[in-house]
Design a protein around this motif. Sequence first.
Motif, short mmCIF file in Angstrom:
data_model
loop_
_atom_site.label_atom_id
_atom_site.label_comp_id
_atom_site.label_asym_id
_atom_site.label_seq_id
_atom_site.Cartn_x
_atom_site.Cartn_y
_atom_site.Cartn_z
N ALA A 108 0.82 -1.21 0.00
CA ALA A 108 0.00 0.00 0.00
C ALA A 108 0.85 1.25 0.00
CB ALA A 108 -0.93 -0.01 1.21
N THR A 109 2.07 1.17 0.55
CA THR A 109 2.92 2.35 0.61
C THR A 109 3.24 2.86 -0.79
OG1 THR A 109 3.89 1.57 2.68
CG2 THR A 109 5.08 3.28 1.50
N ILE A 112 0.09 4.45 -2.31
CA ILE A 112 -0.10 5.82 -1.84
C ILE A 112 0.83 6.77 -2.57
CG2 ILE A 112 0.19 7.35 0.16
CD1 ILE A 112 -0.58 4.78 1.87
N TYR A 136 2.33 9.61 4.26
CA TYR A 136 1.42 10.57 3.62
C TYR A 136 2.11 11.92 3.45
CZ TYR A 136 -2.52 7.45 4.94
OH TYR A 136 -3.38 6.39 5.12
N ASN A 180 -8.10 7.62 5.61
CA ASN A 180 -7.64 6.33 6.12
C ASN A 180 -8.68 5.83 7.11
OD1 ASN A 180 -5.04 5.34 8.46
ND2 ASN A 180 -6.12 4.08 6.97
N THR A 211 -8.36 6.64 -0.76
CA THR A 211 -8.69 6.01 0.52
C THR A 211 -7.73 4.86 0.81
OG1 THR A 211 -10.28 4.45 -0.46
CG2 THR A 211 -11.13 6.58 0.25
N ASP A 212 -7.16 4.90 1.98
CA ASP A 212 -6.26 3.86 2.47
C ASP A 212 -7.09 2.94 3.36
OD1 ASP A 212 -4.44 2.31 3.85
OD2 ASP A 212 -3.13 3.96 4.43
N GLU A 213 -7.37 1.73 2.85
CA GLU A 213 -8.28 0.80 3.53
C GLU A 213 -7.58 -0.51 3.89
OE1 GLU A 213 -11.99 0.54 1.33
OE2 GLU A 213 -11.94 2.69 0.85
N VAL A 214 -6.28 -0.43 4.22
CA VAL A 214 -5.52 -1.67 4.43
C VAL A 214 -6.01 -2.47 5.63
CG1 VAL A 214 -3.46 -0.75 3.31
CG2 VAL A 214 -3.69 -0.56 5.79
N ILE A 240 -7.31 1.97 -1.97
CA ILE A 240 -6.05 1.27 -1.76
C ILE A 240 -6.21 0.22 -0.67
CG2 ILE A 240 -3.67 1.53 -0.88
CD1 ILE A 240 -3.69 4.35 -2.09
N SER A 241 -5.65 -0.96 -0.91
CA SER A 241 -5.58 -1.97 0.14
C SER A 241 -4.34 -2.82 -0.10
CB SER A 241 -6.84 -2.83 0.20
OG SER A 241 -6.88 -3.56 1.42
#
Length: 396
Positions: A108-109, A112, A136, A180, A211-214, A240-241
Amino acid sequence: MAPMSAPVGSDRPFLNRRLAAFGTTIFAEMSALAARTGSINLGQGFPDTDGPAEIAEAASRAVLTGLGNQYPPGPGVPQLRTAIAAHQQRFYGLAYDPDTEVLVTAGATEAIAASLLALLEPGDEVIALEPFYDSYAACIAMAGATRVPVTLRPHGDAFALDLGELRAAVTPRTRLLLLNTPHNPTGTVLTPDELSAIAALAVERDLLVVTDEVYEHLVFEGSHTPLAGYPGMRERTVTISSAGKTYSFTGWKVGWITAPPELVSAVRSAKQFLTYVSSGPFQYAIAEALHLPDAYYDALRADLAAKRDILADGLAAAGFQVFRPRGTYFITTDITPLGEKDGLAFCRALPERCGVVAIPNQVFYDDKSAGATQVRWAFCKKTEVLEEAADRLRRL
C-alpha cells in the motif's frame, strides 16, 4: 589514497529540501531501540507469526514452478487482478474490471506514493486526517503539494472527526482528500453517516479521493464500508488496500488500487517509474489468499479483538488512559495520568524503565502539541507476548 574532495555546489544539502524535514522514520528508531535493549517491540506494526500455511505453500509452489520469477505484467498478474476484483464484489458489491480498473503495487505504501505523485501538482492542497501515517506527509511533499490536516480529536473513549472542520478546510486549491479508515493510529472507523457526508462534500466540491483501507478486515465493532460505494464516488475514488495486514505476510509487499480506468492509468504512469513490478511469486499466492472462506476473516477478527482486550486492559491497569480501537491493530493511549507530558521522551525512556517499546503519536501530527501525550501500541503479537508486556508495564 587521496582524500575525497567536496562535490561542486557543496553548500547545498544533498537531500532534496522537500524531504529535509522527515529524516529517519520513528519506526526504524524504535525498532533499533527494541533490538538494542532486548525489549518487547509493540512499536512497529508487524505480526510475530506468519499467515496461513497454505498461502505460504502457494508462494513456495509459485517459486518452484517458475510463476513470477521473471518480471510479471506491469499491472499485476491476471490471476491476482481477477481475485482483487472478485474480493471487492464479494465483500462490498463493487464491480471492477480486472483488466482496466485494478493495479497491483509494491504494498500500500507504493500505492499511496504513486497515487499522490500522479494526481498532485505544486500548488494543490491535500486534506488528510491527522494523525496520519508518516508516508502521507512525505509523498505529498515529494509531489510539491501542500497538506492540510483535519485533526481527529479525543471524544470520550475514542477519536472523532469534526465534519464542520473538514468542510471548512476545503478551499479552491483543494485537489484531493486522503482518507484512512479504519484509521492508523487511532483505531477510528468512520461511520456510514460520516462517509456519506464526506462523499457529498467531495461531489459538491469536485474533489478526488484516495482512501487507504488496508485494515478493512480488522474491524471489531460494526463493519468497514468503502467510500467508493457512495453516490458519485466510484468515478473519483482511488481505493487502496494490501495483503500484509489481512494475511500476516507484511514482508511480501503486495498491494493494489481499484479505481476507474482513467485514474488507474494515471496512477500506473507514476508507479511504473517507482518499482515497475514487484513480488512476482507472491502475487500468485495472494490471489489464492483472496479466495479464503469467510471463516478465515471471522477467526482473524476474533483473535485480534481478544488480543486488543488483553493489551488494552493491561495498559489501563498500568495507569494509561486507553482509547479502545474499533479497528486496526493499534491502541492509542494518553500518558497524562502517569504524570508524563512528552510522548517522545517517554517512548525513548520506556525500554530502560520496563522493557517495552511503543511509538509516540506526535510524529503523526503537523501540530505536535495535539499528539504530545499520545502513545501508540501494536497488539498484533502472540498472546503470551502481550501478557508479558502488560506485566512489565505495571512497573510504571
